[in-house]
Design an enzyme around this catalytic site. Sequence first.
Site, PDB file in Angstrom:
ATOM      1  N   LYS A  80       0.841  -1.199   0.000  1.00 32.59           N
ATOM      2  CA  LYS A  80       0.000   0.000   0.000  1.00 32.59           C
ATOM      3  C   LYS A  80       0.875   1.247   0.000  1.00 32.59           C
ATOM      4  O   LYS A  80       1.880   1.321   0.717  1.00 32.59           O
ATOM      5  CB  LYS A  80      -0.904  -0.016   1.230  1.00 32.59           C
ATOM      6  CG  LYS A  80      -1.872   1.157   1.329  1.00 32.59           C
ATOM      7  CD  LYS A  80      -2.685   1.036   2.617  1.00 32.59           C
ATOM      8  CE  LYS A  80      -3.668   2.168   2.773  1.00 32.59           C
ATOM      9  NZ  LYS A  80      -4.431   2.045   4.044  1.00 32.59           N
ATOM     10  N   SER A 156      -9.190   1.793   3.599  1.00 30.16           N
ATOM     11  CA  SER A 156      -8.356   2.574   2.700  1.00 30.16           C
ATOM     12  C   SER A 156      -7.310   1.741   1.954  1.00 30.16           C
ATOM     13  O   SER A 156      -6.612   2.267   1.091  1.00 30.16           O
ATOM     14  CB  SER A 156      -7.630   3.666   3.499  1.00 30.16           C
ATOM     15  OG  SER A 156      -6.774   3.107   4.494  1.00 30.16           O
ATOM     16  N   SER A 180      -9.306  -0.460   7.778  1.00 32.88           N
ATOM     17  CA  SER A 180      -8.797  -0.247   6.427  1.00 32.88           C
ATOM     18  C   SER A 180      -8.183  -1.443   5.730  1.00 32.88           C
ATOM     19  O   SER A 180      -7.948  -1.392   4.533  1.00 32.88           O
ATOM     20  CB  SER A 180      -7.787   0.908   6.424  1.00 32.88           C
ATOM     21  OG  SER A 180      -8.445   2.120   6.644  1.00 32.88           O
TER      22      SER A 180
END
Length: 466
Positions: A80, A156, A180
């Site tokens: 990420k 996220s 997330s």
Amino acid sequence: MTELTDLTAAQLIAGYRKGEFSPVDAARAALRRIEETEPAVNAFVRVDADDALARAEESAQRWSRGEPAGLLDGVPVSVKDILLLRGGPTLRGSRTVRPEGAWDEDAPSVARLREHGVVFLGKTTTPEFGWKGVTDSPLSGVTRNPYDTSRTAGGSSGGSAVAVALGAGPLSLGTDGGGSVRIPAAFCGIFALKPTYGRVPLYPASAFGTLSHVGPMTRDAADAALMMDVISGPDWRDWSQLGPASGTFRDALEGGVRGLRIAYSPSLGGQVAVQPGVAAAVRRAVERLAELGAYIEETDPDFTEPVEAFHTLWFSGAARVVEQLSAAQRDLLDPGLQEICRYGAGYSALDYLAAVDVRMDLGRRMGRFHETYDLLVTPTLPLTAFEAGVEVPARSGHRRWTGWTPFTYPFNLTQQPAASVPVGLDAAGLPVGLQIVAARHRDAVVLRAAHALYEAGAAGVAPPAL
């Protein structure tokens, strides 16, 4: 060899060991999968094919000598774009981050993966600074669900969830400050674990403080245990890291759920309206846990929704993230992020400490709860994936993403380990997630229960057709 994209990390390692295929084959297959699907889903902000193939070739040579570098040598992995990966910028979904610079440091979890010889494919998408539960940003646009590209991947860590779901590497590193890794895992039909806070070291420290965890996003619980045995290694840069885990997470997978005391809370005591398709899929999985020998009691944890306290801590953290930006830079931010930063900047120190008091009381209540129950099981989310490009579903009445994530963010406040396990598809063919929560430091029990569901055929969903 596109079928390699269907394999777990453990299956890839077994194939390398037997000489059935090589890390170069796996890297090429993953890169080809990215090329095929990326236009439709937008899961990556950067792919470095040349570096990936070079690392895969080095790994293949080690395997040919019978000298793999570690537990994950040659496995394709994505990261990420919140976590540092040396050799390229970490832009964090923001046009305010300058890409120039040396970018010569890895985050602790990334460094541990590098030591074990993984093949880094690239960086995955995130909302700006990871601030919300869906993945779209002014920098990279909208990330879409692989089961229905008109819908959100969640966030996220949305890009990471999509990458794993589509076979663009079986492993990804995500972060979780309010759900997330679990939110996009539930929406995209994969497994994800938010470990106990401090179990996986984090650096640089998050502005969201001890709400933010680093966790594995994988095809199944066994791969997550394998990944945890790597990324939970110590790193001096994180002063809040926990001491070494007792034993390996892989060994802890065995034993099943027989005798475990499991509290099943379908709606947090009626506080949450859950879609019928979600409720039915979760209930079926809970019934399977009972068939496997767990003691199930339908009951609820002793707390009311702590959303205001979470907002105080979360919005304050967001304000801290952008504190040093100029007025011109702030104009570049996601409008929703700008709004919560204004709220966050308006809180006093006493407001913040009052939220900490709520958090401490919630932690105490959950500690007492787990004196009776080994695990708490809930839906991961009360709904399946909704339309892409918005923070909340249309006509939901919610103002912020926390309105539709009531099962996830409380356990960031308490720092407990929590996983999302895919347990079916709804009538629209969208994945449903079940959440498993344990007391702090009992990550291994979460993984063991999730693994039991996979072993029993009660976890995992058909892959997307994309």
